[in-house]
Design a protein around this motif. Structure first.
Motif, PDB file in Angstrom:
ATOM      1  N   LEU A  34       0.833  -1.281  -0.008  1.00 24.63           N
ATOM      2  CA  LEU A  34       0.070  -0.047  -0.100  1.00 24.63           C
ATOM      3  C   LEU A  34       0.746   1.172   0.079  1.00 24.63           C
ATOM      4  CD1 LEU A  34      -2.995   0.791   0.207  1.00 24.63           C
ATOM      5  CD2 LEU A  34      -2.591   1.235   2.347  1.00 24.63           C
ATOM      6  N   PHE A  35       0.573   1.984  -1.036  1.00 21.90           N
ATOM      7  CA  PHE A  35       1.584   3.325  -1.245  1.00 21.90           C
ATOM      8  C   PHE A  35       0.805   4.604  -0.924  1.00 21.90           C
ATOM      9  CE2 PHE A  35       3.692  -0.386  -3.174  1.00 21.90           C
ATOM     10  CZ  PHE A  35       5.176  -0.211  -3.224  1.00 21.90           C
ATOM     11  N   ALA A  36       1.500   5.559  -0.730  1.00 25.58           N
ATOM     12  CA  ALA A  36       1.010   6.866  -0.722  1.00 25.58           C
ATOM     13  C   ALA A  36       1.138   7.652  -1.921  1.00 25.58           C
ATOM     14  CB  ALA A  36       2.007   7.732   0.463  1.00 25.58           C
TER      15      ALA A  36
ATOM     16  N   ASP B  62       9.910   4.399   1.693  1.00 27.19           N
ATOM     17  CA  ASP B  62       9.249   5.590   2.497  1.00 27.19           C
ATOM     18  C   ASP B  62       8.327   6.194   1.842  1.00 27.19           C
ATOM     19  OD1 ASP B  62      11.103   6.005  -0.213  1.00 27.19           O
ATOM     20  OD2 ASP B  62      10.901   8.130   0.464  1.00 27.19           O
ATOM     21  N   LYS B  63       7.785   5.657   0.630  1.00 27.34           N
ATOM     22  CA  LYS B  63       6.290   5.802   0.227  1.00 27.34           C
ATOM     23  C   LYS B  63       5.257   4.941   0.675  1.00 27.34           C
ATOM     24  CE  LYS B  63       7.923   9.394  -1.981  1.00 27.34           C
ATOM     25  NZ  LYS B  63       7.512  10.648  -1.611  1.00 27.34           N
ATOM     26  N   ALA B  64       5.589   4.112   1.421  1.00 30.77           N
ATOM     27  CA  ALA B  64       4.628   3.176   1.798  1.00 30.77           C
ATOM     28  C   ALA B  64       3.682   3.861   2.732  1.00 30.77           C
ATOM     29  CB  ALA B  64       5.199   1.904   2.913  1.00 30.77           C
ATOM     30  N   ALA B  65       2.257   3.426   2.571  1.00 33.70           N
ATOM     31  CA  ALA B  65       1.159   4.113   3.344  1.00 33.70           C
ATOM     32  C   ALA B  65       0.828   3.165   4.558  1.00 33.70           C
ATOM     33  CB  ALA B  65       0.068   4.347   2.542  1.00 33.70           C
TER      34      ALA B  65
ATOM     35  N   ILE C 253       8.896 -12.886   5.473  1.00 38.97           N
ATOM     36  CA  ILE C 253       9.278 -11.940   6.422  1.00 38.97           C
ATOM     37  C   ILE C 253      10.605 -11.808   6.780  1.00 38.97           C
ATOM     38  CG2 ILE C 253       8.974 -10.519   8.588  1.00 38.97           C
ATOM     39  CD1 ILE C 253       5.516 -11.748   8.268  1.00 38.97           C
ATOM     40  N   ASN C 254      11.379 -10.906   6.571  1.00 40.29           N
ATOM     41  CA  ASN C 254      12.833 -10.793   6.824  1.00 40.29           C
ATOM     42  C   ASN C 254      13.627 -12.234   5.914  1.00 40.29           C
ATOM     43  OD1 ASN C 254      12.596  -8.394   8.439  1.00 40.29           O
ATOM     44  ND2 ASN C 254      11.889  -9.560  10.198  1.00 40.29           N
TER      45      ASN C 254
ATOM     46  N   THR D   7      -1.086  -7.939   9.301  1.00 40.75           N
ATOM     47  CA  THR D   7      -0.720  -6.697   9.747  1.00 40.75           C
ATOM     48  C   THR D   7       0.498  -6.213   8.928  1.00 40.75           C
ATOM     49  OG1 THR D   7       1.119  -7.792  11.431  1.00 40.75           O
ATOM     50  CG2 THR D   7      -1.134  -6.822  12.271  1.00 40.75           C
ATOM     51  N   PRO D   8       0.769  -5.210   8.786  1.00 38.30           N
ATOM     52  CA  PRO D   8       2.028  -4.549   7.762  1.00 38.30           C
ATOM     53  C   PRO D   8       3.446  -5.112   8.193  1.00 38.30           C
ATOM     54  CG  PRO D   8       0.868  -2.916   8.466  1.00 38.30           C
ATOM     55  CD  PRO D   8       0.260  -4.014   9.394  1.00 38.30           C
ATOM     56  N   VAL D   9       4.221  -5.511   6.994  1.00 43.50           N
ATOM     57  CA  VAL D   9       5.471  -5.909   7.044  1.00 43.50           C
ATOM     58  C   VAL D   9       6.440  -4.604   7.244  1.00 43.50           C
ATOM     59  CG1 VAL D   9       7.396  -7.073   6.038  1.00 43.50           C
ATOM     60  CG2 VAL D   9       5.172  -8.006   5.506  1.00 43.50           C
ATOM     61  N   ALA D  10       7.093  -4.379   8.538  1.00 45.67           N
ATOM     62  CA  ALA D  10       7.724  -2.921   8.536  1.00 45.67           C
ATOM     63  C   ALA D  10       9.122  -2.662   7.853  1.00 45.67           C
ATOM     64  CB  ALA D  10       8.161  -3.267  10.431  1.00 45.67           C
ATOM     65  N   ASP D  11       8.938  -1.825   7.377  1.00 48.00           N
ATOM     66  CA  ASP D  11      10.160  -1.040   6.604  1.00 48.00           C
ATOM     67  C   ASP D  11      10.081  -1.937   5.348  1.00 48.00           C
ATOM     68  OD1 ASP D  11      10.826   0.566   8.851  1.00 48.00           O
ATOM     69  OD2 ASP D  11      11.980  -1.010   9.862  1.00 48.00           O
ATOM     70  N   ALA D  12       9.410  -2.240   4.569  1.00 52.46           N
ATOM     71  CA  ALA D  12       9.452  -2.873   3.425  1.00 52.46           C
ATOM     72  C   ALA D  12       8.543  -2.197   2.292  1.00 52.46           C
ATOM     73  CB  ALA D  12       8.553  -4.376   3.550  1.00 52.46           C
ATOM     74  N   VAL D  13       9.117  -2.380   1.067  1.00 51.74           N
ATOM     75  CA  VAL D  13       8.570  -1.810  -0.003  1.00 51.74           C
ATOM     76  C   VAL D  13       7.089  -2.448  -0.244  1.00 51.74           C
ATOM     77  CG1 VAL D  13       8.546  -1.535  -2.575  1.00 51.74           C
ATOM     78  CG2 VAL D  13      10.710  -1.275  -1.178  1.00 51.74           C
ATOM     79  N   TYR D  14       7.088  -3.596  -0.145  1.00 50.27           N
ATOM     80  CA  TYR D  14       5.922  -4.507  -0.256  1.00 50.27           C
ATOM     81  C   TYR D  14       5.234  -4.631   1.271  1.00 50.27           C
ATOM     82  CZ  TYR D  14       7.300  -4.841  -5.375  1.00 50.27           C
ATOM     83  OH  TYR D  14       7.498  -4.548  -6.410  1.00 50.27           O
ATOM     84  N   ASN D  15       4.555  -3.785   1.852  1.00 44.43           N
ATOM     85  CA  ASN D  15       4.169  -4.145   3.004  1.00 44.43           C
ATOM     86  C   ASN D  15       3.023  -4.840   3.447  1.00 44.43           C
ATOM     87  OD1 ASN D  15       2.454  -2.001   1.944  1.00 44.43           O
ATOM     88  ND2 ASN D  15       2.652  -0.489   3.715  1.00 44.43           N
TER      89      ASN D  15
END
Length: 231
Positions: free
Chosen positions: A138-140, A148-151, A180-181, A204-212
């Motif tokens: 999910l992107f902004a 950094d563009k993940a929402a 995950i990782n 729940t979201p995957v932290a610090d990931a492009v494909y969260n």
């Protein structure tokens, strides 16, 4: 349509109707992110006889789907108005707990097994075969592919439509894994169905990931496995 490159430019002026055809990423990224709509032109009367796939390090970026509310439930990679994916290789994503305002974009698609490789040792031990790999975020914004563009969101649920023709034994269950990782974690299993559909639990979201939302593999094991059930 086979190969890699970009279709649609930046104006979302291209429409793709798929009935009996194949869209396959081969050897790189086939970027349909800016395509306005990809649909099953045989719907609603006939099942799509085409499919989406990726080989040789390829991946398809599906036409992006956007929403502005705090939640959404959207097809991606297939007929936008549907409530279940109607093209093999496509998916349906449900988001809850996102920001209540501002445009957000579900983006990603199907990729070849060697892009996010599932462990060969596990496939050998359980006599398994990969039916499909996907990754979504999910992107902004609608164009950037960076973490950094993940929402943010609270949970996401993904329903995959795997290629039913790849199933070698309809009595053996289908498993969904999420990476995950670098580690593949089982989300549970489901029986084979005629539609070739399998759904994750709320994630729940995957932290610090492009494909969260996550990187996923749908795998059939011909022996052994877990007993947790999916829808």
């Amino acid at each position: 349509l086979r190969g890699y490159g970009t279709v649609g430019g930046s104006e979302q002026s291209v429409y793709i109707n798929l009935g009996r055809g194949l869209i396959e990423a081969d050897g790189g990224t086939l970027d349909l992110n800016a395509v306005s709509r990809l649909t099953n032109c045989l719907a609603p009367y006939n099942a799509c006889l085409g499919k989406l796939s990726a080989v040789n390090g390829g991946d398809i970026r599906f036409p992006r789907r956007s929403f502005s509310a705090a939640s959404a439930s959207l097809n991606i990679g297939c007929t936008p108005a549907g409530t279940v994916p109607d093209i093999p290789g496509a998916a349906h994503v449900t988001i809850a707990g996102a920001a209540a305002s501002g445009e957000k974009y579900i983006r990603g698609g199907i990729c070849a097994n060697d892009v996010i490789p599932f462990p060969q040792e596990k496939l050998t031990r359980l006599e398994g075969q990969v039916l499909g790999c996907w990754r979504f975020g999910l992107f902004a914004d609608g164009t950037s592919w960076t973490a950094d563009k993940a929402a943010s969101f609270a949970t996401a649920t993904v329903q995959f439509k795997y290629d039913r023709s790849l199933v070698t034994d309809a009595t053996k269950p289908i498993y969904v894994y999420r990476r995950i990782n670098g580690n593949w974690c089982s989300l549970g299993r489901a029986d084979v169905n005629d539609e070739g559909l399998v759904t994750t639990p709320a994630l729940t979201p995957v932290a610090d990931a492009v494909y969260n939302i996550g990187e996923f593999a749908v795998v059939q094991h011909l022996k052994g496995g877990l007993t947790v059930s999916l829808q």
